[in-house]
Enzyme design. Sequence first.
Site, PDB file in Angstrom:
ATOM      1  N   LYS A   1       6.394   0.992   7.911  1.00  0.00           N
ATOM      2  CA  LYS A   1       5.438   2.100   8.093  1.00  0.00           C
ATOM      3  C   LYS A   1       5.971   2.912   9.245  1.00  0.00           C
ATOM      4  CE  LYS A   1       1.008   3.926   8.070  1.00  0.00           C
ATOM      5  NZ  LYS A   1       0.091   4.339   6.980  1.00  0.00           N
TER       6      LYS A   1
ATOM      7  N   VAL B   1      -6.487   6.328   0.104  1.00  0.00           N
ATOM      8  CA  VAL B   1      -6.495   6.283  -1.377  1.00  0.00           C
ATOM      9  C   VAL B   1      -5.909   4.993  -1.935  1.00  0.00           C
ATOM     10  CG1 VAL B   1      -6.479   8.784  -1.680  1.00  0.00           C
ATOM     11  CG2 VAL B   1      -4.286   7.533  -1.516  1.00  0.00           C
TER      12      VAL B   1
ATOM     13  N   THR C   1      -0.984   5.551  12.670  1.00  0.00           N
ATOM     14  CA  THR C   1      -2.000   6.007  13.630  1.00  0.00           C
ATOM     15  C   THR C   1      -3.268   5.205  13.365  1.00  0.00           C
ATOM     16  OG1 THR C   1      -2.961   7.757  12.224  1.00  0.00           O
ATOM     17  CG2 THR C   1      -1.068   8.362  13.622  1.00  0.00           C
TER      18      THR C   1
ATOM     19  N   GLY D   1      -1.269   9.177   5.479  1.00  0.00           N
ATOM     20  CA  GLY D   1      -2.013  10.242   4.795  1.00  0.00           C
ATOM     21  C   GLY D   1      -1.207  10.751   3.614  1.00  0.00           C
TER      22      GLY D   1
ATOM     23  N   THR E   1      -1.676   1.389   1.159  1.00  0.00           N
ATOM     24  CA  THR E   1      -1.311   0.088   1.728  1.00  0.00           C
ATOM     25  C   THR E   1      -1.418  -1.014   0.687  1.00  0.00           C
ATOM     26  OG1 THR E   1      -1.930   0.794   3.948  1.00  0.00           O
ATOM     27  CG2 THR E   1      -1.782  -1.575   3.573  1.00  0.00           C
TER      28      THR E   1
ATOM     29  N   GLY F   1      -8.095   2.359  -8.392  1.00  0.00           N
ATOM     30  CA  GLY F   1      -9.558   2.406  -8.347  1.00  0.00           C
ATOM     31  C   GLY F   1     -10.158   2.591  -9.733  1.00  0.00           C
ATOM     32  N   GLU F   2     -11.454   2.969  -9.708  1.00  0.00           N
ATOM     33  CA  GLU F   2     -12.169   3.120 -10.999  1.00  0.00           C
ATOM     34  C   GLU F   2     -11.428   4.104 -11.908  1.00  0.00           C
ATOM     35  OE1 GLU F   2     -15.010   0.384 -10.012  1.00  0.00           O
ATOM     36  OE2 GLU F   2     -14.526   1.304 -11.942  1.00  0.00           O
TER      37      GLU F   2
HETATM   38  N1  LIG Z   1      -8.226  -0.955  -5.854  1.00  0.00           N
HETATM   39  C1  LIG Z   1      -8.998  -1.172  -4.764  1.00  0.00           C
HETATM   40  N2  LIG Z   1     -10.095  -1.965  -4.848  1.00  0.00           N
HETATM   41  C2  LIG Z   1     -10.883  -2.176  -3.767  1.00  0.00           C
HETATM   42  N3  LIG Z   1     -10.681  -1.645  -2.538  1.00  0.00           N
HETATM   43  C3  LIG Z   1      -9.596  -0.818  -2.417  1.00  0.00           C
HETATM   44  C4  LIG Z   1      -8.716  -0.555  -3.497  1.00  0.00           C
HETATM   45  N4  LIG Z   1      -7.732   0.285  -3.047  1.00  0.00           N
HETATM   46  C5  LIG Z   1      -8.006   0.524  -1.747  1.00  0.00           C
HETATM   47  N5  LIG Z   1      -9.117  -0.147  -1.352  1.00  0.00           N
HETATM   48  C6  LIG Z   1      -9.727  -0.132  -0.010  1.00  0.00           C
HETATM   49  O1  LIG Z   1      -9.849   1.227   0.382  1.00  0.00           O
HETATM   50  C7  LIG Z   1      -9.489   1.383   1.775  1.00  0.00           C
HETATM   51  C8  LIG Z   1      -8.279   2.336   1.876  1.00  0.00           C
HETATM   52  O2  LIG Z   1      -7.169   1.727   1.249  1.00  0.00           O
HETATM   53  P1  LIG Z   1      -5.759   1.782   2.007  1.00  0.00           P
HETATM   54  O3  LIG Z   1      -5.887   1.297   3.413  1.00  0.00           O
HETATM   55  O4  LIG Z   1      -4.754   1.090   1.131  1.00  0.00           O
HETATM   56  O5  LIG Z   1      -5.538   3.374   2.025  1.00  0.00           O
HETATM   57  P2  LIG Z   1      -4.274   4.126   2.585  1.00  0.00           P
HETATM   58  O6  LIG Z   1      -3.981   5.215   1.638  1.00  0.00           O
HETATM   59  O7  LIG Z   1      -3.203   3.141   2.895  1.00  0.00           O
HETATM   60  O8  LIG Z   1      -4.814   4.769   3.957  1.00  0.00           O
HETATM   61  P3  LIG Z   1      -3.925   5.318   5.206  1.00  0.00           P
HETATM   62  O9  LIG Z   1      -3.683   6.764   4.939  1.00  0.00           O
HETATM   63  O10 LIG Z   1      -4.806   5.059   6.381  1.00  0.00           O
HETATM   64  O11 LIG Z   1      -2.658   4.503   5.257  1.00  0.00           O
HETATM   65  C9  LIG Z   1      -9.176  -0.021   2.291  1.00  0.00           C
HETATM   66  O12 LIG Z   1     -10.364  -0.567   2.869  1.00  0.00           O
HETATM   67  C10 LIG Z   1      -8.828  -0.800   1.033  1.00  0.00           C
HETATM   68  O13 LIG Z   1      -9.113  -2.197   1.141  1.00  0.00           O
HETATM   69  C1  LIG Z   2      -5.895   7.561  10.390  1.00  0.00           C
HETATM   70  C2  LIG Z   2      -5.542   7.475   8.929  1.00  0.00           C
HETATM   71  N1  LIG Z   2      -5.843   6.106   8.483  1.00  0.00           N
HETATM   72  C3  LIG Z   2      -4.070   7.791   8.696  1.00  0.00           C
HETATM   73  N2  LIG Z   2      -3.237   6.825   9.394  1.00  0.00           N
HETATM   74  C4  LIG Z   2      -3.677   9.191   9.112  1.00  0.00           C
HETATM   75  C5  LIG Z   2      -4.325  10.217   8.225  1.00  0.00           C
HETATM   76  C6  LIG Z   2      -3.962  11.637   8.620  1.00  0.00           C
HETATM   77  C7  LIG Z   2      -4.644  12.656   7.725  1.00  0.00           C
HETATM   78  C8  LIG Z   2      -4.406  14.071   8.201  1.00  0.00           C
HETATM   79  C9  LIG Z   2      -5.067  15.090   7.272  1.00  0.00           C
HETATM   80  O1  LIG Z   2      -4.583  15.251   6.107  1.00  0.00           O
HETATM   81  O2  LIG Z   2      -6.125  15.645   7.651  1.00  0.00           O
HETATM   82 MG   LIG Z   3      -2.242   2.645   4.638  1.00  0.00          MG
END
Ligand SMILES: Nc1ncnc2c1ncn2[C@@H]1O[C@H](COP(=O)(O)OP(=O)(O)OP(=O)(O)O)[C@@H](O)[C@H]1O
Ligand SMILES: C[C@H](N)[C@H](N)CCCCCC(=O)O
Ligand SMILES: [Mg+2]
Length: 203
Positions: A32, A13, A36, A100, A16, A156-157
Site C-alpha cells: 500500500k 468500495v 492515510t 481512494g 482492501t 457487494g450486493e
Molecule cells: N463484500 C463485502 N461484504 C461485506 N463488507 C464489505 C465488503 N466489501 C467491503 N466491505 C467492508 O466495507 C468497508 C470498506 O471496504 P475496504 O476497506 O476494502 O474499502 P477500500 O476501498 O479499501 O477503502 P480505502 O479507500 O480506505 O482503502 C470495510 O469495512 C469492509 O470490511
Molecule cells: C481515508 C480513506 N480511507 C482513504 N485512505 C483515502 C481516501 C481519499 C479520498 C479523497 C477524495 O476522493 O475525496
Molecule cells: Mg483499503
Amino acid sequence: MKQFFVTGISTDVGKTITSAILVEALQADYWKPVQTGDDSDSETISELISNTKTVIHKSSYSLKAPISPHAAAALEGVYIDHNKIHEPKTENHMVIEGAGGVLVPLNDSDTLLDIIMPTYHVVVVVKHYLGSINHSLLTIKWLLLKGYDVAILFNGEPNAASEDIITKITGVPVLGRIGHEDTLTKEVVKKYAEQLRPALMAW
Ligand SMILES: Nc1ncnc2c1ncn2[C@@H]1O[C@H](COP(=O)(O)OP(=O)(O)OP(=O)(O)O)[C@@H](O)[C@H]1O
Ligand SMILES: C[C@H](N)[C@H](N)CCCCCC(=O)O
Ligand SMILES: [Mg+2]
C-alpha cells in the site's frame, strides 16, 4: 511475476478485501504505497490471508489523518514525492492497493495515477450505490484513455442494471464478483481466492 494495481471507483468500495483475495489467490506480495488514516490496510491484509509466501511491504507514506493524501501530508508538513515511491523488489507476484480512486491527489500536481506503471494489470473495484455508474465510467474510461490494461471486480450486493451498462459501455472484462459477506474472514477470502485464481492466472 505480474503486478496487479487495485483501485476503485471511490474510497470505501472494497479495495482492501479485493487485494486480500488477489494476494491469497496468487500467493502474492502486498504493498500500500500511500496509507492515510489509522485503520491500516496492511494490517487488515495480514489478518485476512493464510498463505506463508506473502510479504507485506512497508508503505512509502503513512499519514495519520483519514483524508486525501495531499491534505493528510500537508497537516504533517510532509510532501508526497511520487518519484520517491518505488515498488519493492520481489520474485512473487505483487498486489498494489491505491488510496481512494485513481485521481486522488498526492500533492498539488500528482495523483495516484502517477504511480500506476504502464505494465500493471489494473483492477477497478466497483461497488453499487446511486452515482456509481458515473464514477465507474469516469474511472474506467480515463484508465483506458491512458492505455492501461483494465478489468472490473464487482463488489457487494449485485445490481444488474448498473453492472450490465458499465460493462457494455466500457467493453472491459469482468474478473469476477464478491458478494456481500456478513463477516470477512480468512475462510471467506480463501473461497473467493479459489474462484478468482483461474481468471487472474490467465490475465
Ligand atoms: N463484500 C463485502 N461484504 C461485506 N463488507 C464489505 C465488503 N466489501 C467491503 N466491505 C467492508 O466495507 C468497508 C470498506 O471496504 P475496504 O476497506 O476494502 O474499502 P477500500 O476501498 O479499501 O477503502 P480505502 O479507500 O480506505 O482503502 C470495510 O469495512 C469492509 O470490511
Ligand atoms: C481515508 C480513506 N480511507 C482513504 N485512505 C483515502 C481516501 C481519499 C479520498 C479523497 C477524495 O476522493 O475525496
Ligand atoms: Mg483499503
